[in-house]
Design a protein around this motif. Structure first.
Motif, mmCIF file in Angstrom:
data_model
loop_
_atom_site.group_PDB
_atom_site.id
_atom_site.type_symbol
_atom_site.label_atom_id
_atom_site.label_comp_id
_atom_site.label_asym_id
_atom_site.label_seq_id
_atom_site.Cartn_x
_atom_site.Cartn_y
_atom_site.Cartn_z
ATOM 1 N N ARG A 70 44.444 38.783 38.298
ATOM 2 C CA ARG A 70 44.289 38.280 36.932
ATOM 3 C C ARG A 70 43.805 36.836 36.893
ATOM 4 O O ARG A 70 43.115 36.443 35.968
ATOM 5 C CB ARG A 70 45.559 38.467 36.132
ATOM 6 C CG ARG A 70 46.741 37.770 36.728
ATOM 7 C CD ARG A 70 47.962 38.117 35.938
ATOM 8 N NE ARG A 70 49.078 37.401 36.506
ATOM 9 C CZ ARG A 70 50.216 37.224 35.895
ATOM 10 N NH1 ARG A 70 50.389 37.721 34.700
ATOM 11 N NH2 ARG A 70 51.181 36.560 36.469
ATOM 12 N N GLN A 75 45.795 49.160 37.560
ATOM 13 C CA GLN A 75 46.647 48.176 36.908
ATOM 14 C C GLN A 75 47.084 47.105 37.896
ATOM 15 O O GLN A 75 47.064 45.919 37.585
ATOM 16 C CB GLN A 75 47.875 48.914 36.390
ATOM 17 C CG GLN A 75 48.530 48.279 35.189
ATOM 18 C CD GLN A 75 49.697 49.134 34.764
ATOM 19 O OE1 GLN A 75 49.629 50.361 34.803
ATOM 20 N NE2 GLN A 75 50.769 48.511 34.392
ATOM 21 N N ARG A 124 45.745 34.319 26.761
ATOM 22 C CA ARG A 124 46.529 35.440 27.248
ATOM 23 C C ARG A 124 46.616 35.611 28.752
ATOM 24 O O ARG A 124 47.519 36.284 29.233
ATOM 25 C CB ARG A 124 45.940 36.742 26.673
ATOM 26 C CG ARG A 124 46.224 36.906 25.217
ATOM 27 C CD ARG A 124 47.679 37.160 25.036
ATOM 28 N NE ARG A 124 48.055 36.966 23.663
ATOM 29 C CZ ARG A 124 49.250 37.301 23.188
ATOM 30 N NH1 ARG A 124 50.136 37.825 23.984
ATOM 31 N NH2 ARG A 124 49.531 37.081 21.935
ATOM 32 N N VAL A 148 42.575 45.682 27.005
ATOM 33 C CA VAL A 148 43.392 45.063 25.961
ATOM 34 C C VAL A 148 42.499 44.217 25.066
ATOM 35 O O VAL A 148 42.586 44.265 23.844
ATOM 36 C CB VAL A 148 44.504 44.176 26.585
ATOM 37 C CG1 VAL A 148 45.291 43.476 25.491
ATOM 38 C CG2 VAL A 148 45.423 44.997 27.437
ATOM 39 N N ARG A 190 49.518 46.947 28.337
ATOM 40 C CA ARG A 190 49.376 46.814 29.793
ATOM 41 C C ARG A 190 50.253 47.828 30.522
ATOM 42 O O ARG A 190 49.844 48.434 31.499
ATOM 43 C CB ARG A 190 49.729 45.393 30.238
ATOM 44 C CG ARG A 190 48.737 44.332 29.824
ATOM 45 C CD ARG A 190 47.343 44.613 30.347
ATOM 46 N NE ARG A 190 47.353 44.841 31.785
ATOM 47 C CZ ARG A 190 47.239 43.887 32.692
ATOM 48 N NH1 ARG A 190 47.082 42.654 32.332
ATOM 49 N NH2 ARG A 190 47.264 44.187 33.971
ATOM 50 N N HIS A 201 50.463 43.199 23.561
ATOM 51 C CA HIS A 201 49.749 42.995 24.809
ATOM 52 C C HIS A 201 50.486 43.691 25.958
ATOM 53 O O HIS A 201 49.930 44.497 26.701
ATOM 54 C CB HIS A 201 49.633 41.488 25.048
ATOM 55 C CG HIS A 201 49.000 41.128 26.346
ATOM 56 N ND1 HIS A 201 49.724 40.689 27.410
ATOM 57 C CD2 HIS A 201 47.715 41.139 26.739
ATOM 58 C CE1 HIS A 201 48.919 40.443 28.425
ATOM 59 N NE2 HIS A 201 47.687 40.709 28.045
ATOM 60 N N ASP A 202 51.798 43.429 26.061
ATOM 61 C CA ASP A 202 52.566 43.956 27.182
ATOM 62 C C ASP A 202 52.630 45.483 27.164
ATOM 63 O O ASP A 202 52.446 46.130 28.192
ATOM 64 C CB ASP A 202 53.988 43.379 27.161
ATOM 65 C CG ASP A 202 53.967 41.893 27.427
ATOM 66 O OD1 ASP A 202 52.910 41.407 27.916
ATOM 67 O OD2 ASP A 202 54.963 41.219 27.157
ATOM 68 N N CYS A 244 46.620 49.939 30.306
ATOM 69 C CA CYS A 244 45.370 49.384 29.802
ATOM 70 C C CYS A 244 45.019 48.148 30.648
ATOM 71 O O CYS A 244 45.904 47.359 30.998
ATOM 72 C CB CYS A 244 45.570 48.995 28.342
ATOM 73 S SG CYS A 244 44.070 48.904 27.429
ATOM 74 N N SER A 245 43.773 48.005 30.977
ATOM 75 C CA SER A 245 43.376 46.847 31.767
ATOM 76 C C SER A 245 43.278 45.619 30.880
ATOM 77 O O SER A 245 43.316 45.708 29.659
ATOM 78 C CB SER A 245 42.023 47.108 32.420
ATOM 79 O OG SER A 245 41.045 47.229 31.415
ATOM 80 N N GLU A 246 43.161 44.467 31.509
ATOM 81 C CA GLU A 246 42.986 43.211 30.764
ATOM 82 C C GLU A 246 41.768 43.327 29.849
ATOM 83 O O GLU A 246 41.801 42.969 28.680
ATOM 84 C CB GLU A 246 42.731 42.110 31.775
ATOM 85 C CG GLU A 246 43.536 40.796 31.823
ATOM 86 C CD GLU A 246 44.832 40.657 31.072
ATOM 87 O OE1 GLU A 246 44.753 40.507 29.852
ATOM 88 O OE2 GLU A 246 45.902 40.603 31.666
ATOM 89 N N TRP A 273 44.263 44.802 38.619
ATOM 90 C CA TRP A 273 44.086 43.816 37.545
ATOM 91 C C TRP A 273 45.142 42.737 37.652
ATOM 92 O O TRP A 273 44.862 41.556 37.497
ATOM 93 C CB TRP A 273 44.208 44.482 36.170
ATOM 94 C CG TRP A 273 42.945 45.097 35.679
ATOM 95 C CD1 TRP A 273 42.635 46.410 35.682
ATOM 96 C CD2 TRP A 273 41.833 44.417 35.099
ATOM 97 N NE1 TRP A 273 41.391 46.601 35.147
ATOM 98 C CE2 TRP A 273 40.875 45.403 34.775
ATOM 99 C CE3 TRP A 273 41.550 43.078 34.822
ATOM 100 C CZ2 TRP A 273 39.653 45.100 34.192
ATOM 101 C CZ3 TRP A 273 40.330 42.778 34.231
ATOM 102 C CH2 TRP A 273 39.401 43.783 33.935
ATOM 103 N N PHE A 274 46.385 43.180 37.905
ATOM 104 C CA PHE A 274 47.469 42.211 37.921
ATOM 105 C C PHE A 274 47.292 41.221 39.070
ATOM 106 O O PHE A 274 47.425 40.017 38.893
ATOM 107 C CB PHE A 274 48.810 42.927 38.046
ATOM 108 C CG PHE A 274 49.957 41.990 37.869
ATOM 109 C CD1 PHE A 274 50.324 41.562 36.600
ATOM 110 C CD2 PHE A 274 50.656 41.506 38.967
ATOM 111 C CE1 PHE A 274 51.366 40.681 36.431
ATOM 112 C CE2 PHE A 274 51.704 40.620 38.801
ATOM 113 C CZ PHE A 274 52.056 40.209 37.526
#
Lengths: 284, 322
Positions: free
Chosen positions: B27, B20, A101, A186, A177, A173-174, A181-183, B23-24
C-alpha cells in the motif's frame, strides 16, 4: 422576542431597498451588454442613453461567426477544458485519495509540500516555465497549456478531494477492504460515486479556470493565431474595425463567453457550496 | 458436484485474499503511485522553476543570451531598489488598488451575505443576481467594463449626463484609472459573498436562540456570535484577496494596455514584470522583480497567519490528525 409589526415592516422595507438597489447596480453592466450586443452599428455611437435596442439587430450574432473564427477559438478552448477535466477527474482524485486514505511513509511531508505550493504565487514560475517550454520547442504550441492540466497540476483540487475523502467514514472503507475490494476498487466503486458534490465543484473550477485562462495562452500561443482561445480572440476584437464601432460585436462575443459559464454554474451551484465547504475545508 | 463448486469458490477466495494481501503489503507503493502524477508536476512546474527563477534573478539573462547566463550577483536587486522608477510606481499603484479593493470587497460581500442570511422571501433570487457577475469570465468582464466606461458611448457616462452630472474620462485620465479598476474588482464580490453565506449558514441556530433568551439584541448577536464565528472565513477571504490582488494583471492588461495608461497611473506590479520579461526580454531582471513580489507576499502571509491567532476564532473544533 416579539417584534413590533411596524418595526418589522420598516426593517423589511430597508432590507428590500438595499437588496433591490444593489441587485440593479450589479445587473446593469450585464443588461447593458445584452442591449449593446443587439444594437446596429450606427446605434452604438449615439451619445444618448438608450437601453432598449431599436431596431433589434439579431444578425450581430451570426455576423460575428463570419467576421471571426469563433468555431476555431471554441475548439481550441475546449481542448484545454477537456485536458483540465481529465486532470481534475483522474490524477487529482487519486492523489487526494492517497493523502486521505492510504497510509504511506512521508505522507504528511508530501502533504506539507502540497499546501506550500498552494501559496506559491504564479509569478515566480512564469519566466522559468516560459524559458523551459521555449527550450524544448513547445513555444507556440498547446503543450504548455495542456501538459500541466493533464497531470492534474493543481494543489487546490487535490486539497479539496482530500478534505472530502477524509470525511467519509472509515467503516465504509474498511468493510469494503475486508470484503476483498482493492485500494483501487475502493477508490473507483465507493469513493467516486459518493463524491459527487466535490467532483462537481472541482469540475466547475477546472472548467471555469480553463475557460477563463488568459495569461498563459497569451504568453504561449499569443503569436500563433491558429491556436487562439476564446479569451484571446475576445481581447483582440477590442481593436477591430476601429475602437468604438465594434462595441456591439464585442458584446456579442462577451455573451458567447458568458452563456456557457452561466449554464455550468446553474447546473452545478448546489454542489458547489457543499463540495467546497464539506468537512470544513475552508478552515484547513 | 458440491465439492467442485466449493473448490472453485475456495480458489476464488484464495485469489482474492492473495490480491488483498498484495495490496496491503504494497500500500505504501500504491500511495506513492497515486501521488506520482502530482509529484512529477510539482517537480517540473513548481520546484524546478522556483529554484531556476531564483538563480535567474542573479544573472543578466536577456534575449540572445547563449549558454550560461552571466552571473551578476545582486546587481538586478540593487537596480530595482535604487534605479528603477517604475518599481516604486507600480508597487504604489498595486498597493493603492489593494488598499481599496480588498477591504471594500470584503465589506460588500459580508454585508450582503448577512442580509441574505436573514432568510426573508426572495433571497434566492437576490443571491443569484449578486452572484452572476462573478461568474462572468474575467476577460469578458473586462471588455464589458471597457465599453461600459467608454467616455462617449459607455453606459456610465451617459447615465451621469442624464442625471446632470459631469462625465468622467474613466480610462484615459490618470486620476480615474485606479478607481475604474477598483470598480471592476468590486463587480465580482459575489464569489466571496457565496463563501460568507456558506459560513453563515453553518452557524448553529441554538447559539442565536441562547442569545435571544439572554436578551441579546441583533447587534449583540452580530458582534458576539456571528463575527467571531466568521473570523476563519474572513481570514481566508482576506488572505486570498491579498495574494490575488498583488498579482492583478489581466484586467489592467486588457483595460488600459501594457503601458499602464496615461502617466502610467494603471501600471501595476505584474504589468511591470510582464513588460520586462516579454517586451524587453530582460528575463534576469524580470525574475528579480518576481522574487521581490514573492518575498512581499510571503512575508505578508506569514505575518497574517502569525497574528491570526489573536483575532481568528477556531472555536473548540478539534483539528483531527492529518
Amino acid at each position: 422576542m416579539i417584534e413590533d409589526p411596524r418595526t418589522k415592516l420598516v426593517r423589511h422595507i430597508i432590507i428590500y431597498a438595499i437588496l433591490t438597489v444593489g441587485a440593479i447596480v450589479m445587473m446593469v453592466p450585464l443588461l447593458w451588454t445584452v442591449s449593446t450586443s443587439l444594437k446596429t452599428r450606427d446605434k452604438i455611437t449615439i451619445r444618448r442613453l438608450e437601453l432598449i435596442p431599436d431596431p433589434v439587430a439579431w444578425e450581430n450574432y451570426p455576423y460575428l461567426f463570419e467576421a471571426r473564427p469563433i468555431i476555431l477559438y471554441a475548439r481550441n478552448t475546449m481542448i484545454i477544458v477537456v485536458a483540465a477535466l481529465f486532470g481534475a477527474w483522474v490524477p487529482c482524485t487519486l492523489a487526494g485519495y492517497a493523502f486521505a486514505r492510504i497510509p504511506f511513509p512521508g505522507r504528511n511531508f508530501f502533504f506539507g509540500i502540497l499546501l506550500a505550493t498552494m501559496m506559491l504565487p504564479y509569478v515566480v514560475r512564469l519566466i522559468p516555465l516560459f524559458l523551459f517550454f521555449d527550450e524544448i520547442g513547445w513555444n507556440r504550441t498547446f503543450g504548455p497549456l495542456i501538459l500541466p492540466r493533464l497531470l492534474g497540476h493543481n494543489a487546490f483540487y487535490i486539497f479539496l478531494y482530500r478534505q472530502f475523502f477524509r470525511g467519509i467514514p472509515d467503516d465504509i472503507h474498511d468493510s469494503a477492504r475486508i470484503d476483498g475490494c482493492s485500494e483501487f476498487g475502493v477508490w473507483w466503486r465507493i469513493f467516486m460515486p459518493m463524491s459527487r458534490p466535490v467532483l462537481a465543484a472541482v469540475s466547475i473550477f477546472a472548467f471555469s479556470f480553463a475557460w477563463n485562462d488568459f495569461l498563459s495562452p497569451l504568453i504561449y500561443v499569443g503569436s500563433n493565431k491558429d491556436l487562439w482561445t476564446l479569451a484571446l480572440g475576445l481581447n483582440a476584437l477590442q481593436g477591430f474595425e476601429g475602437d468604438d464601432n465594434s462595441l456591439n460585436l464585442i458584446m456579442v462575443f462577451s455573451m458567447l463567453m458568458i452563456i456557457p459559464m452561466l449554464v455550468v454554474f446553474y447546473f452545478g451551484q448546489k454542489h458547489l457550496i457543499s463540495g467546497v465547504t464539506a468537512q470544513g475545508s475552508l478552515k484547513g | 458436484m458440491h465439492a467442485s463448486i466449493d473448490a472453485k469458490r475456495d480458489n476464488e477466495t484464495a485469489w482474492k485474499v492473495r490480491l488483498q494481501e498484495w495490496w496491503f503489503r504494497n500500500r505504501a507503493l500504491i500511495g506513492y503511485a497515486f501521488i506520482f502524477p502530482w509529484f512529477a508536476g510539482f517537480i517540473i512546474f513548481d520546484a524546478m522553476p522556483f529554484i531556476y527563477n531564483l538563480y535567474l534573478s542573479f544573472t543578466d539573462y536577456q534575449i540572445g543570451t547563449v549558454g550560461t547566463p552571466p552571473w551578476i550577483g545582486i546587481e538586478n536587486y540593487t537596480e530595482i531598489f535604487t534605479d528603477d522608477k517604475l518599481f516604486g510606481k507600480s508597487m504604489f499603484n498595486t498597493l493603492y488598488y489593494l488598499g481599496y479593493s480588498v477591504p471594500l470587497r470584503l465589506i460588500f460581500a459580508f454585508s450582503i451575505a448577512l442580509i441574505l442570511n436573514l432568510r426573508v422571501r426572495g433571497m434566492e433570487l437576490y443571491r443569484t443576481l449578486f452572484y452572476v457577475p462573478s461568474v462572468v469570465p474575467l476577460v469578458a468582464a473586462t471588455v464589458i467594463f471597457a465599453g461600459f466606461l467608454n467616455t462617449r458611448y459607455g453606459f456610465l457616462n451617459q447615465f451621469l449626463v442624464l442625471i446632470g452630472a459631469a462625465p468622467v474620462r474613466w480610462l484615459s485620465s490618470p486620476d480615474a484609472i485606479k478607481p475604474s479598476l477598483i470598480l471592476l474588482s468590486l463587480w465580482g464580490f459575489g464569489a466571496q459573498m457565496i463563501i460568507f453565506l456558506a459560513g453563515l449558514q453553518g452557524i448553529p441556530e441554538d447559539l442565536y436562540e441562547a442569545a435571544a433568551i439572554d436578551g441579546g439584541t441583533g447587534w449583540h448577536r452580530l458582534f458576539y456570535i456571528t463575527l467571531p464565528l466568521m473570523t476563519p472565513t474572513i481570514f481566508f477571504n482576506l488572505l486570498i484577496g491579498l495574494i490575488d490582488g498583488f498579482q492583478v494583471f489581466e484586467q489592467v492588461f486588457i483595460l488600459i494596455g501594457t503601458h499602464g495608461g496615461p502617466l502610467q497611473a494603471g501600471l501595476v506590479y505584474m504589468l511591470h514584470v510582464y513588460n520586462k520579461a516579454f517586451r524587453d526580454f530582460e528575463f534576469g531582471y524580470a525574475a528579480a522583480l518576481s522574487v521581490v513580489l514573492f518575498l512581499i507576499i510571503f512575508v505578508l502571509t506569514v505575518m497574517l497567519v502569525y497574528t491570526s491567532n489573536r483575532w481568528v476564532f477556531y472555536g473548540d473544533a478539534q483539528d483531527d490528525e492529518t
